[in-house]
Design a protein around this motif. Structure first.
Motif, short mmCIF file in Angstrom:
data_model
loop_
_atom_site.label_atom_id
_atom_site.label_comp_id
_atom_site.label_asym_id
_atom_site.label_seq_id
_atom_site.Cartn_x
_atom_site.Cartn_y
_atom_site.Cartn_z
N LEU A 190 41.86 85.73 58.84
CA LEU A 190 41.09 85.51 57.27
C LEU A 190 41.95 86.14 55.92
O LEU A 190 42.00 87.27 56.17
N VAL A 222 36.52 77.95 52.57
CA VAL A 222 34.86 77.59 51.97
C VAL A 222 34.81 78.92 51.26
O VAL A 222 35.00 80.32 51.16
N ARG A 280 35.23 83.76 48.33
CA ARG A 280 36.23 82.16 49.03
C ARG A 280 36.97 82.92 50.55
O ARG A 280 37.53 84.07 50.55
N LEU A 324 31.83 78.87 57.53
CA LEU A 324 33.14 78.78 58.44
C LEU A 324 33.29 78.30 59.94
O LEU A 324 33.72 77.87 60.31
N GLN A 325 32.19 78.57 60.82
CA GLN A 325 32.51 78.83 61.46
C GLN A 325 31.28 77.49 62.57
O GLN A 325 32.34 77.03 62.69
N ALA A 382 28.85 81.94 53.84
CA ALA A 382 30.35 81.11 53.94
C ALA A 382 30.85 81.91 55.39
O ALA A 382 31.81 80.82 55.99
N MET A 383 31.37 82.57 55.63
CA MET A 383 30.93 82.93 56.98
C MET A 383 30.58 81.87 58.21
O MET A 383 30.93 81.37 58.93
N THR A 413 40.66 76.18 57.20
CA THR A 413 40.05 75.53 55.92
C THR A 413 40.07 76.98 55.31
O THR A 413 39.75 78.52 55.63
N ARG A 423 32.62 74.75 60.50
CA ARG A 423 33.19 74.17 60.21
C ARG A 423 34.67 74.23 61.15
O ARG A 423 34.66 73.12 61.94
N THR A 462 39.27 82.26 53.51
CA THR A 462 40.51 81.65 53.76
C THR A 462 41.08 81.61 54.98
O THR A 462 41.08 82.96 55.86
N HIS A 463 40.86 80.53 56.08
CA HIS A 463 40.74 80.79 57.50
C HIS A 463 42.05 80.74 57.79
O HIS A 463 42.74 78.75 57.77
#
Length: 404
Positions: free
Chosen positions: A265, A298, A288, A317-318, A313-314, A296, A320, A290-291
């Motif tokens: 991350l 978010v 913000r 993200l999970q 956001a987490m 990805t 997505r 970024t994975h």
């Protein structure tokens, strides 16, 4: 010379609007009651066949026990999920258990009208049949929502595409459309993130709709939407075509397992932009994430603190990454099954306000001639058609896989 036959007067006896009742002499009506009642019975029998009433009753009992737990509201978010699921399943169970008697009641009502030659009672029966038909349609749709995550709340992200200011304005209109659809049904709506454009509208907007089966229902909205209109941003009044992309993912729950390595991350904090109130635009509270392995991204800025934005956001993200995992698995299954004809395509719906008024779903063929009503949240017809279309596609894919 006009050789067309004269139009029938719908109000005239035997006209297109009404006809003498062959079963009940002396009464004129537009409904064939025996056929309508038989159709209701057949549809309900099909719904009961695919609905596991015993399982549904068991789930209601389990949720009732969970809702009665003294520590339920120690976690308000989990409590809301429990009570919402309980309300939805109780309503479905009651409808399934009562429909037989309601159809029998309509039959009795019609029989009374026959005995008494009572047009007023027939009108009452006709109205009840219409109500039953609409409720059965809704129940039938719910039986088609049997996917792994269909019961979940939905996270919708709308992103502007090609079309400049018209596209960002269109993206904002679509986001508002989903909010209004949800609010009309008294569903909970939470605005998670909004990235405002320099001109009109938004670059992107992410909202969460909290209702049972919100994901299963709204997932058919995913895809590219197109708008054709006279641009309010063109001083020459020319017609403009613009695009927006809609993404729908199920809300992640604590029981889901998505491995995320913190080393994968990249987390950035920045100052929120756009309209805001106290604490929104004055501190670096926006987040913000970024994975890196999947690319990805978010962003979250609508909560008051950085901690709240990071937590929200987490979760997105999970959701997505979970959706991405499902898509990869589906792609593997597709390779095994061969080419599936039921394809979403890049452009799934067109909204036209000039030179005519129309909204048309290009997958299902469903269309209406009132774009403003659709933008105001009148989506049920499109959602139902999309769910039926998707189910037919799944059946076709299964048949093709079974008979390569």
């Amino acid at each position: 010379m006009d050789n067309r036959a004269p139009a029938e007067d719908p109000a005239a006896p035997g006209g297109a609007g009404t006809r003498p009742c062959m079963h009940y002499p002396g009464i004129t009506m537009a409904t064939d009651f025996p056929s309508e009642i038989a159709a209701l019975q057949q549809t309900f029998a099909s719904i009961r066949e695919v609905s596991d009433v015993d399982q549904l009753r068991s789930e209601v009992n389990e949720l009732t026990e969970a809702a009665a737990a003294p520590d339920l509201w120690d976690d308000p978010e989990a409590a809301q999920q429990v009570t919402s699921k309980l309300s939805h399943k109780q309503s479905t169970l009651e409808k399934l258990e009562r429909f037989d008697s309601r159809i029998e009641d309509v039959e009795l009502l019609v029989s009374m009208a026959e005995d008494e030659d009572d047009a007023e009672t027939l009108a009452e029966a006709e109205a009840e049949i219409g109500k039953l038909r609409r409720e059965l349609d809704a129940l039938e749709i719910s039986t088609l929502l049997s996917g792994e995550y269909d019961e979940r709340a939905a996270v919708i992200t709308v992103r502007s595409g090609a079309g400049g200011d018209d596209a960002t304005d269109f993206a904002q209109t679509l986001a508002r459309m989903y909010v209004r659809w949800a609010e009309a049904k008294d569903y909970g709506v939470q605005e998670l993130d909004t990235s405002y454009a320099e001109g009109a509208g938004v670059k992107s907007a992410t909202i969460q709709i909290n209702a049972p089966y919100a994901y299963g229902t709204l997932s058919v909205e995913a895809g590219t939407h197109r708008l054709v209109r006279i641009s309010p941003f063109d001083n020459q009044g020319r017609r403009q075509t613009s695009f927006a992309a809609v993404e729908v993912v199920p809300l992640i729950e604590s029981s889901d397992h998505v491995d995320i390595d913190e080393n994968d991350l990249r987390i950035d904090v920045y100052r929120s932009s756009g309209p805001g109130g106290q604490s929104v635009n004055t501190t670096d509270s926006a987040v913000r994430i970024t994975h890196v392995p999947t690319g990805t991204v978010v962003s979250m800025q609508n909560e008051k603190s950085q901690i709240q934005n990071k937590a929200a956001a987490m979760r997105v993200l999970q959701s997505r990454l979970l959706q991405l995992k499902k898509q990869e698995e589906a792609a593997e299954r597709k390779d095994l099954a061969g080419d599936i004809k039921a394809s979403w395509g890049d452009q799934m719906r067109s909204y036209v306000t000039h030179p005519y008024q129309m909204v048309k779903d290009l997958r299902t063929g469903h269309e209406v001639n009132n774009p403003q009503a659709v933008f105001d949240g009148d989506l049920d017809g499109f959602l139902e058609a999309g769910i039926r279309w998707r189910k037919e596609g799944q059946k076709a894919a299964e048949a093709e896989a079974a008979n390569p």
